[in-house]
Design an enzyme around this catalytic site. Structure first.
Site, mmCIF file in Angstrom:
data_model
loop_
_atom_site.group_PDB
_atom_site.id
_atom_site.type_symbol
_atom_site.label_atom_id
_atom_site.label_comp_id
_atom_site.label_asym_id
_atom_site.label_seq_id
_atom_site.Cartn_x
_atom_site.Cartn_y
_atom_site.Cartn_z
ATOM 1 N N SER A 1 -4.016 -1.729 -6.489
ATOM 2 C CA SER A 1 -5.203 -2.404 -5.962
ATOM 3 C C SER A 1 -5.115 -3.904 -6.194
ATOM 4 O O SER A 1 -5.544 -4.694 -5.358
ATOM 5 C CB SER A 1 -6.469 -1.827 -6.582
ATOM 6 O OG SER A 1 -6.343 -1.730 -7.969
ATOM 7 N N ASN B 1 -2.564 -5.210 -3.563
ATOM 8 C CA ASN B 1 -2.831 -5.045 -2.133
ATOM 9 C C ASN B 1 -4.273 -5.163 -1.661
ATOM 10 O O ASN B 1 -4.501 -5.430 -0.484
ATOM 11 C CB ASN B 1 -2.321 -3.681 -1.669
ATOM 12 C CG ASN B 1 -0.837 -3.539 -1.884
ATOM 13 O OD1 ASN B 1 -0.053 -4.314 -1.368
ATOM 14 N ND2 ASN B 1 -0.444 -2.553 -2.684
ATOM 15 N N TYR B 2 -5.237 -4.919 -2.533
ATOM 16 C CA TYR B 2 -6.610 -4.810 -2.041
ATOM 17 C C TYR B 2 -7.602 -5.857 -2.525
ATOM 18 O O TYR B 2 -8.595 -6.112 -1.863
ATOM 19 C CB TYR B 2 -7.169 -3.420 -2.369
ATOM 20 C CG TYR B 2 -6.561 -2.330 -1.543
ATOM 21 C CD1 TYR B 2 -6.911 -2.184 -0.208
ATOM 22 C CD2 TYR B 2 -5.624 -1.464 -2.073
ATOM 23 C CE1 TYR B 2 -6.342 -1.191 0.564
ATOM 24 C CE2 TYR B 2 -5.039 -0.467 -1.313
ATOM 25 C CZ TYR B 2 -5.415 -0.336 0.008
ATOM 26 O OH TYR B 2 -4.854 0.636 0.775
ATOM 27 N N ILE B 3 -7.362 -6.377 -3.704
ATOM 28 C CA ILE B 3 -8.352 -7.312 -4.249
ATOM 29 C C ILE B 3 -7.961 -8.743 -3.881
ATOM 30 O O ILE B 3 -6.864 -9.183 -4.204
ATOM 31 C CB ILE B 3 -8.449 -7.152 -5.783
ATOM 32 C CG1 ILE B 3 -8.916 -5.742 -6.133
ATOM 33 C CG2 ILE B 3 -9.361 -8.197 -6.365
ATOM 34 C CD1 ILE B 3 -8.780 -5.389 -7.600
#
Length: 910
Positions: A841, A844-846
């Site tokens: 995360s 890639n996501y935060i």
DNA sequence: GAGTCAACTTAGAAGACGCTTC
DNA sequence: GAAGCGTCTTCTAAGTTGACTC
């Protein structure tokens, strides 16, 4: 029936229990259980919620989860305006009335849009200040900007502190000045925007490029303004200063400072040079003979190589997997047909690969026992061979190549129940590899005696080489590394797109809520899927072929993956990407529940698609009608970053750095749980947990003794502090007896050791050693202590040491309690983290700008949250926009406002 | 609109590395 | 200096998405 939800969330968050593929019954456990062997869901809930005070010792015997729940209730009832996005999803009635606008958003909106009570005044101020600023000589402005740019956050720490102090003293003047600068650049941006659009239209008649333009407008607008001022637009390559984090000096192309980035989606480069790919070394036979039917077998080199691939995996799950074995054996036999082995091999079960396995183990040991110098020499040799492949020159810039090695032959390690797992991945030959390189560059030489499949000059592609692997027929690529401009730009665009979603998300939610009741089944299915993707961060879920593992996402959910329990409980249980189990028991909107019930209705049964009138392209096509480039994937990024910042907001600004970091990691963990990022539990985890549990019990034992001392010293305290009489949880008579026995044994051992040491010393000094009688006497003291302990156990009375006072004992008690709390949190943290992978995360996501801004705001060294690789990967996020950092340092912005300004707050929705 | 494929991102496993503890 | 352990890096499998074809 207990709904498994994350008690942390004050909203109907998409958090769920995430589990590996284990028997269901293991997880259907009451989350309020206090047992040491807490079910994972409970432990997760506990950890994610338990703060220092949550692990309150005075409530020790109250189930922790219950305690947290009650806290949560209080929080829920507080009417907190900052309630995260998902909690603001209205109850059905509110939805009907269209009350989607975030409650309590006025203040937030005001911050962003300048529409609060003082907004006009502020606007005026800003304008005046802005005008004033425009009179500042250009050189001075450049200097001002220059001092802020290009420094790591940590470097600026002192500057920030000074700014803070100064703004306290001057009533946030520094802040006003900074805001002034921001406003000015915003204005420039706004003025420039129509021009930019026109230019973009001229350059690219395809209006579909709009989102990319808005992306650059949002993020680059300010940059453009800065650039225009400092005239540094031609700084193609700037030298990164060595920061105090110890990072090496290197050449970095600061693409985020560029005005005219190639962003039209067609041409990615003008010139491209690289050295091609590195092939694995040819196979060198080891000659170790495996056994077949207890007989040694001599294999031809090709057959030995494949046998060795399997032998190396002995003991692993792969080697035990029957599909893996079957596929390997089939392909191995094909290889063996081409050569002769001394013994014909027909039956896998008669094969014994142990001799080869043992040979590899011995080789590993040899390698391990190499001296430091030998290891260093080997490393240098390897680096020398690889060096030329490590970098590419893109438009004159040196960029790191990510994976320049051709994948070596081996056995395909498909995850889960992949039907092809174990198949032989053949050696890739240069004849299979296509090279992509600039026309003016010299094409790399293929290995001697070989030639490339093709050498092409595709300026629209970002890959340097490609080939097709033989097992699944999938295309493999050599790309630039994560720190490259290409990857960085793409990353930034991804987060910009997620930020853009916040402008549309309310409308999208309003629409799909309405469409949940649509007459058309296809529309209802689409709306329901959107609800699931938005609320539970499900992946889109493409359909898969028969030659792939049976995994699903939202659109490919089948009848058996969803269980409905009235009135509105849905249990998801399916294998997602990488065959990771997704198990979640949630409450859903009543209309969603009704829809799912209809979609499951007979004649549908196991094996049938839940959303039989929907697929990912239909879904994405619909999503893109709201916003260019909006796909199911964007919701994951948006919700992950949103949840992260909401969790960061909960961190107490007065906490210590260590506590803040704990809070940061918890926020990260919430996102990992949301996205169902799992990892396998480490081998020694059970033992480590048991040790920690022992430690907690020992501490509780100590505390029990202190309590008893207090009551013995001051019997009146029993009435004043009834909790002193409470029995410590986790301790019972049997355990105490056993523990004291062990304690005394240790004590005796210590006495013996001390005795020996004393004697050694005496002998050294030429004195007579102590007699055995002395030892016996010392041991008798331990015996006496043991009897005292026994007595204390019976009477509950503990005589305190000489000089003990009530105050001292109480202080000691408090200290011990703190220690217990800390150890419990540590243990819970460890348990919760055992199968949650935080890195995915974070990578890639935060949005890294949230972390950067948070670090800056709270003076947290960036390296505490981003390791070196991440700092390099996210360089663009550290220096791209002055405002991010500036916002973080301004004192009149609360943490809440800060994260809102970071751009991920729904309350600013239009 | 179904199927296929290219191009890219996302993902966990495994191996390498380095720090701590004994 | 060996063992244990956590973190970082590398590897490559497994997704998503959009373009293209029929």
């Amino acid at each position: 029936m207990t709904v498994t939800r994350f008690p942390t969330c004050t909203h109907d968050s998409p958090f769920h229990t995430t589990l590996r593929d284990k028997p269901k019954t293991t997880y259907k456990t009451n989350p309020t259980s206090t047992s040491v062997n807490l079910p994972l869901c409970t432990i997760r809930a506990l950890v994610s919620t338990a703060s220092k005070s949550d692990v309150s010792d005075s409530e020790d015997d109250v189930p922790l989860a219950s305690k947290i729940r009650s806290k949560e209730t209080i929080a829920d009832d507080s009417g907190d305006d900052d309630t995260p996005l998902m909690s603001r999803m209205p109850a059905p009635a509110a939805k009907k009335e269209g009350k989607y606008t975030a409650n309590g958003s006025s203040s937030t909106a005001a911050i962003t849009n300048g529409t609060n009570g003082n907004a006009d005044k502020r606007k005026k101020e800003v304008k005046e200040e802005s005008d004033e600023d425009s009179d500042v000589p250009l050189a001075k402005k450049i200097k001002k900007v220059g001092t802020m740019k290009g420094k790591s956050i940590k470097v600026e720490k002192d500057e920030t502190k000074a700014k803070k102090l100064s703004s306290i003293a001057k009533g946030s003047k520094a802040d006003t000045v900074a805001k002034r600068g921001r406003k000015k650049t915003d204005e420039v941006d706004e003025k420039d925007e129509p021009k930019k659009r026109r230019k973009a239209k001229t350059e690219d008649s395809d209006s579909e490029e709009q989102p990319k333009r808005s992306t650059s407008a949002a993020a680059k607008g300010k940059r453009v303004a800065i650039k225009t001022e400092d005239g540094a637009g031609d700084a193609k390559r700037s030298r990164k200063k060595k920061d105090d984090t110890g990072d090496e000096e290197d050449d970095t192309f600061k693409w985020w400072e560029e005005q005219n980035l190639a962003n039209d989606g067609t041409e990615k480069w003008k010139t491209l040079e690289h050295a091609g790919v590195m092939f694995p070394p040819p196979y060198i036979p080891h000659g170790v003979r495996m056994k077949y039917n207890d007989q040694e077998v001599e294999l031809a080199p090709e057959a030995e190589e494949v046998a060795s691939f399997f032998a190396a995996l002995l003991g692993s799950d792969h080697a035990k997997n029957p599909t893996f074995q079957k596929n390997f054996f089939k392909d191995w036999q094909e290889i063996m047909k081409k050569s002769k082995s001394s013994v014909p091999i027909q039956d896998f079960n008669k094969c014994d690969f142990t001799p080869i396995f043992e040979y590899f183990e011995a080789e590993k040991e040899k390698k391990k026992s190499m001296t430091r110098q030998e290891k260093q020499a080997q490393k240098e040799e390897k680096t020398a061979l690889e060096e030329k492949y490590m970098y590419a020159i893109v438009d004159g810039r040196k960029e790191k190549v990510g994976n320049f090695r051709i994948e070596p032959p081996g056995l395909f390690r498909g995850r889960g129940e992949h039907p092809k797992t174990g198949s032989l991945k053949k050696r890739v030959l240069p004849e299979q590899v296509t090279i992509n390189i600039g026309e003016s560059a010299k094409a790399p030489e293929p290995p001697a005696g070989h030639k490339w499949a093709k050498v092409i000059n595709d300026h629209t592609a970002t890959w340097l080489a490609t080939w097709k692997e033989n097992v699944n027929g999938s295309t493999k690529y050599v790309f630039l590394g994560a720190t490259s401009a290409w990857k960085g730009q793409s990353d930034m665009q991804k987060f910009e797109k997620a930020k853009e979603l916040k402008k549309h998300v309310d409308r999208i939610r309003r629409d799909y809520t309405t469409e949940l009741k649509d007459k058309m089944t296809a529309t209802r299915q689409r709306a329901t899927a959107m609800y699931l993707i938005d609320r539970f961060a499900l992946r889109a879920g493409n359909e898969k072929g028969d030659d792939e593992a049976d995994t699903v996402g939202c659109c490919s959910l089948r009848f058996e993956h969803v269980t409905l329990e009235p009135p509105n409980i849905v249990i998801f249980d399916f294998l997602g990407k990488d065959s990771i189990r997704y198990y979640n028991q949630v409450e859903v909107d009543s209309q969603v529940f009704k829809n799912l019930k209809i979609f499951k209705k007979a004649p549908k049964g196991p094996g049938d698609m839940l959303f039989d009138r929907l697929n990912t392209s239909m879904l994405n096509k619909h999503l893109s009608s709201y916003m260019k480039g909006l796909t199911a994937k964007v919701f994951r990024t948006y919700n992950a970053s949103h949840v992260f910042q909401e969790e960061l907001r909960k961190i107490d600004p007065n906490d210590s750095v260590a506590d803040k970091l704990l809070g940061y990691n918890r926020a990260n963990r919430q996102v990992a749980v949301l996205c169902n990022h799992q990892r396998s539990v480490s081998k020694g985890h059970g033992q480590q947990m048991a040790r920690m549990q022992d430690k907690i019990r020992a501490l509780k034992y100590d505390r029990m003794k202190i309590r008893q001392s207090i009551m013995t010293l001051e019997p009146k305290q029993k009435k004043r502090q009834p909790e002193l009489t409470e029995m410590e949880s986790d301790l019972d008579e049997d355990w105490i007896v056993e523990y004291e026995k062990q304690l005394m044994e240790k004590e005796r051992e210590k006495v013996r050791q001390k005795f020996e040491k004393d004697n050694e010393k005496l002998v050294e000094e030429g004195q007579k050693p102590l007699s055995e009688k002395e030892l016996k006497s010392r041991l008798q003291e331990v015996d006496q202590k043991e009897r005292e302990l026994e007595q204390e156990r019976k009477t509950g009375k503990v005589e305190s040491k000489k000089g003990s006072t009530l105050e001292r004992l109480e202080a000691l008690l408090e200290k011990k309690t703190e220690k217990i709390k800390a150890t419990k949190v540590q243990a819970l943290d460890k348990e919760e983290g055992k199968e949650t992978a935080l890195s995915t995360s974070k990578i890639n996501y935060i949005d890294p700008r949230i972390s950067a801004a948070w670090c800056h705001k709270f003076d947290i060294p960036l390296e505490k949250v981003f390791n070196r690789s991440l700092r390099e990967k996210f360089q663009w996020a550290m220096t791209i926009d002055e405002d991010w950092r500036w916002m973080a340092s301004s004192l009149d912005l609360s943490a809440n406002q800060l994260v809102r300004l970071a751009g991920f707050d729904s309350s600013t929705n239009q």
